[in-house]
Motif scaffolding. Structure first.
Motif, mmCIF file in Angstrom:
data_model
loop_
_atom_site.group_PDB
_atom_site.id
_atom_site.type_symbol
_atom_site.label_atom_id
_atom_site.label_comp_id
_atom_site.label_asym_id
_atom_site.label_seq_id
_atom_site.Cartn_x
_atom_site.Cartn_y
_atom_site.Cartn_z
ATOM 1 N N ALA A 143 0.946 -1.154 0.158
ATOM 2 C CA ALA A 143 -0.005 0.100 -0.017
ATOM 3 C C ALA A 143 1.034 1.292 0.019
ATOM 4 C CB ALA A 143 -0.979 0.044 1.115
ATOM 5 N N GLY A 144 1.966 1.116 0.247
ATOM 6 C CA GLY A 144 3.281 2.106 0.233
ATOM 7 C C GLY A 144 3.579 2.792 -1.032
ATOM 8 N N VAL A 145 4.619 3.492 -1.066
ATOM 9 C CA VAL A 145 5.189 4.247 -2.188
ATOM 10 C C VAL A 145 6.389 3.332 -2.808
ATOM 11 C CG1 VAL A 145 6.405 6.208 -3.140
ATOM 12 C CG2 VAL A 145 4.065 6.555 -1.772
ATOM 13 N N HIS A 146 6.328 3.040 -4.012
ATOM 14 C CA HIS A 146 7.521 2.519 -4.869
ATOM 15 C C HIS A 146 7.832 3.348 -5.957
ATOM 16 C CE1 HIS A 146 6.802 -1.233 -2.460
ATOM 17 N NE2 HIS A 146 5.732 -0.892 -2.508
ATOM 18 N N ARG A 158 9.053 5.620 -19.219
ATOM 19 C CA ARG A 158 9.530 6.567 -18.354
ATOM 20 C C ARG A 158 9.421 5.691 -16.907
ATOM 21 N NH1 ARG A 158 7.085 12.270 -18.757
ATOM 22 N NH2 ARG A 158 9.217 12.749 -17.597
ATOM 23 N N ALA A 159 10.437 6.245 -15.966
ATOM 24 C CA ALA A 159 10.312 5.535 -14.745
ATOM 25 C C ALA A 159 9.085 6.251 -13.941
ATOM 26 C CB ALA A 159 11.697 6.199 -13.942
ATOM 27 N N THR A 160 8.487 5.405 -13.118
ATOM 28 C CA THR A 160 7.196 5.625 -12.542
ATOM 29 C C THR A 160 7.205 5.723 -10.803
ATOM 30 O OG1 THR A 160 6.680 3.203 -12.490
ATOM 31 C CG2 THR A 160 5.778 4.710 -14.401
ATOM 32 N N ALA A 161 6.644 6.525 -10.178
ATOM 33 C CA ALA A 161 6.253 6.320 -8.997
ATOM 34 C C ALA A 161 4.958 5.762 -8.788
ATOM 35 C CB ALA A 161 6.352 7.985 -8.227
ATOM 36 N N PRO A 206 19.059 15.498 -7.272
ATOM 37 C CA PRO A 206 17.831 15.332 -6.553
ATOM 38 C C PRO A 206 16.740 14.715 -7.577
ATOM 39 C CG PRO A 206 17.992 17.561 -7.398
ATOM 40 C CD PRO A 206 19.310 16.885 -7.568
ATOM 41 N N ILE A 207 15.893 14.197 -7.058
ATOM 42 C CA ILE A 207 14.714 13.417 -7.715
ATOM 43 C C ILE A 207 13.984 14.623 -8.615
ATOM 44 C CG2 ILE A 207 13.215 13.379 -6.023
ATOM 45 C CD1 ILE A 207 11.901 10.808 -7.299
ATOM 46 N N GLU A 208 13.436 14.434 -9.589
ATOM 47 C CA GLU A 208 12.694 15.191 -10.196
ATOM 48 C C GLU A 208 11.407 14.585 -10.510
ATOM 49 O OE1 GLU A 208 14.361 16.811 -13.813
ATOM 50 O OE2 GLU A 208 15.851 18.151 -12.696
ATOM 51 N N ALA A 216 1.451 15.426 1.166
ATOM 52 C CA ALA A 216 2.610 15.715 1.572
ATOM 53 C C ALA A 216 3.279 14.617 2.106
ATOM 54 C CB ALA A 216 2.510 16.650 2.961
ATOM 55 N N ASP A 217 2.302 13.586 2.889
ATOM 56 C CA ASP A 217 2.929 12.433 3.215
ATOM 57 C C ASP A 217 3.589 11.400 1.922
ATOM 58 O OD1 ASP A 217 0.303 11.817 2.606
ATOM 59 O OD2 ASP A 217 0.441 10.013 3.839
ATOM 60 N N VAL A 218 2.772 11.523 0.959
ATOM 61 C CA VAL A 218 3.390 10.810 -0.109
ATOM 62 C C VAL A 218 4.412 11.419 -0.792
ATOM 63 C CG1 VAL A 218 2.594 9.998 -2.533
ATOM 64 C CG2 VAL A 218 0.810 10.067 -0.763
ATOM 65 N N LEU A 219 4.541 12.677 -0.802
ATOM 66 C CA LEU A 219 5.780 13.481 -1.431
ATOM 67 C C LEU A 219 7.142 13.003 -0.427
ATOM 68 C CD1 LEU A 219 4.309 16.842 -2.444
ATOM 69 C CD2 LEU A 219 4.895 14.905 -4.080
ATOM 70 N N ALA A 220 6.626 13.059 0.791
ATOM 71 C CA ALA A 220 7.909 12.533 1.679
ATOM 72 C C ALA A 220 8.055 11.257 1.383
ATOM 73 C CB ALA A 220 7.359 12.827 3.317
ATOM 74 N N ALA A 221 7.425 10.296 1.140
ATOM 75 C CA ALA A 221 7.654 8.982 0.897
ATOM 76 C C ALA A 221 8.361 8.814 -0.345
ATOM 77 C CB ALA A 221 6.386 8.057 0.937
ATOM 78 N N VAL A 222 8.197 9.528 -1.278
ATOM 79 C CA VAL A 222 8.912 9.527 -2.569
ATOM 80 C C VAL A 222 10.379 9.805 -2.511
ATOM 81 C CG1 VAL A 222 8.967 10.830 -4.792
ATOM 82 C CG2 VAL A 222 6.823 9.894 -4.162
ATOM 83 N N GLN A 223 10.378 11.102 -1.542
ATOM 84 C CA GLN A 223 11.998 11.094 -1.120
ATOM 85 C C GLN A 223 12.733 9.991 -0.336
ATOM 86 O OE1 GLN A 223 13.583 13.767 -2.272
ATOM 87 N NE2 GLN A 223 11.785 14.888 -3.181
ATOM 88 N N GLU A 224 11.818 9.586 0.568
ATOM 89 C CA GLU A 224 12.499 8.476 1.206
ATOM 90 C C GLU A 224 12.794 7.188 0.363
ATOM 91 O OE1 GLU A 224 9.816 7.435 4.365
ATOM 92 O OE2 GLU A 224 9.825 9.213 5.482
#
Length: 350
Positions: free
Chosen positions: A263-266, A302-305, A324-326, A335-343
Motif C-alpha cells: 500500500a506504500g510508495v515504490h 519512463r520511470a514511475t512512482a 535530486p529526484i525530479e 505531503a506524506d506521499v511526497l515525503a515517501a517519494v523522497q525516502e
C-alpha cells in the motif's frame, strides 16, 4: 484494480521477502527487459534482498545472468541456462522478418554469413570483445557496418544463438560466444518449454491473462494455450471482471503478509516489469495518464512512482552534484506521499 496490481507486485517480489541473489530474482521473472541496462540492474536489485546494481553486474560478470535478445527482438536479462531454450522457442518468429530488415538496411545473406564466420573466429577460445571492437572486426573483414547495419548484425548474431552479452569491462558489456559462456544450457523439448514458459510467467507475473503472455513473449495464442494446458495444475485460476487470469497459488498469501508495504510508495525504473510485463496494464497505469509514461506511444517507458499499486507520477534523476529526484505527479499528491517519494529515492539501489 488496486488489488490486481498489488497481487502482481507480490508475484514479482517487489513486496514481501525478496530473492536471495540477483540470479534468483532474474530466474523468477524468466526475463527482465534490458533495453536500458542501468534500469534493468535497478529492477533486479529491487527484487533482491539488500540488492545493489553492483551485485547484479557481478552476476553478469560471473556468467550467472546474461543479456541478449531472447524474445520480441528486444534486449532482456535471463538466467544463463535459460537463454538457449528461450532463443530456440521464441526466436524463429522474430527471425522470420530478418530478411526483410536486412534488405531495408542494405545487407545481404552473404554479408551476415560472413559476419558469423568473422565473429566466431574473433571470439573463439574464450575471447571477449566490446560492441565497438566487434563491429571493427566485422568492418575490417569486409562486412558493411554503416548506419543501422552494425546493430542488425549484432542482433542477428545473438538472435541466432552465436553470441550473447556477458561480462562488463569499464561499463561496456562484452560479447562472448554463447556456447562457451553458457557451458550447461537447458534445452527442453518444445512442448515442455511451452509449459515451463506458461508456468513461470503466470507464477511470476500473475494474475495475468493469455493475452498478457502472448504480448510479453511474442508467441501465438495457440502456443500459450498449449503451455497453459500443462501448467494449469500448478496455477490458480482467478476471474476478474469476467476475464480469466492465472497466478501462483501462493501469491494471495504473499500479498496478505506484505499488505502495508504494497500500500506504500515504490519508485520503479523505466521498462520495469510491473508496467511493461502485460498487454493490459490498466490496473497499474490509469488510462488517463498512460501517455505520460509512454509519450506518443513511442515504446520508451519512463520511470514511475507507484502508490498502492497505481502509478501516480513519473520521475527522473536531476542534474547537479546532489542529483535530486525530479517528480512529475499526475495529480496533486499529499505531503506524506511526497515525503515517501523522497525516502524511496534515497533508498534506491545504487
Amino acid at each position: 484494480m488496486d488489488e490486481l496490481s498489488q497481487l502482481r507486485m507480490a508475484a514479482q517480489w517487489l513486496v514481501g521477502p525478496r530473492a536471495a541473489t540477483p540470479t534468483e530474482a532474474v530466474r523468477r521473472l524468466t526475463a527482465v527487459q534490458a533495453q536500458d541496462l542501468p534500469g534493468a540492474l535497478t529492477s533486479v536489485a529491487l527484487r533482491t534482498h539488500c540488492g545493489t546494481r553492483a551485485g547484479v553486474t557481478a552476476a553478469l560478470d560471473a556468467g550467472e545472468v546474461v543479456r541478449s535478445w531472447p524474445m520480441r527482438g528486444t534486449l532482456h536479462l535471463t538466467a544463463a541456462e535459460d537463454l538457449p531454450w528461450m532463443l530456440e522457442l521464441l526466436g524463429p518468429r522474430v527471425l522470420g522478418g530478418a530478411a526483410g530488415r536486412r534488405a531495408t538496411v542494405g545487407l545481404t545473406d552473404d554479408d551476415v554469413a560472413h559476419a558469423r564466420e568473422l565473429a566466431l573466429a574473433a571470439l573463439s577460445g574464450g575471447r571477449r570483445l566490446g560492441r565497438a571492437e566487434l563491429i571493427d572486426v566485422l568492418a575490417a573483414g569486409g562486412v558493411p557496418t554503416e548506419g543501422q547495419r552494425a546493430y542488425h548484425l549484432l542482433w542477428w548474431l545473438a538472435q541466432t544463438g552465436l553470441v550473447c552479452l556477458g561480462p562488463t569491462v569499464d561499463g561496456d558489456q562484452q560479447f562472448v560466444l554463447l556456447d562457451e559462456w553458457v557451458p550447461a544450457p537447458r534445452r527442453p523439448a518444445r512442448e515442455e518449454a511451452l509449459g515451463e514458459l506458461a508456468r513461470r510467467y503466470f507464477s511470476s507475473h500473475g494474475p495475468a491473462t493469455v493475452k498478457d503472455l502472448v504480448r510479453w513473449a511474442g508467441v501465438l495464442v495457440r502456443d500459450v494455450k498449449a503451455g497453459l494446458a500443462l501448467a494449469a495444475p500448478r496455477l490458480e485460476r482467478l476471474v476478474v471482471d469476467g476475464t480469466e487470469h492465472w497466478m501462483d497459488p501462493a501469491t494471495p498469501d504473499r500479498l496478505a503478509a506484505a499488505r502495508d508495504e504494497a500500500a506504500g510508495v515504490h519508485l520503479l525504473p523505466g521498462f520495469d516489469e510491473l508496467v511493461l510485463g502485460y498487454a493490459d496494464r490498466s490496473c497499474t497505469v490509469p488510462a488517463a495518464f498512460a501517455d505520460r509514461i509512454v509519450p506518443g506511444n513511442n515504446g520508451m517507458f519512463r520511470a514511475t512512482a507507484v502508490r498502492a499499486g497505481t502509478a501516480v507520477g513519473v520521475w527522473r534523476t536531476g542534474r547537479g552534484s546532489a542529483r535530486p529526484i525530479e517528480l512529475e505527479p499526475f495529480t496533486d499528491l499529499p505531503a506524506d506521499v511526497l515525503a515517501a517519494v523522497q525516502e524511496q529515492y534515497a533508498a534506491l539501489p545504487r
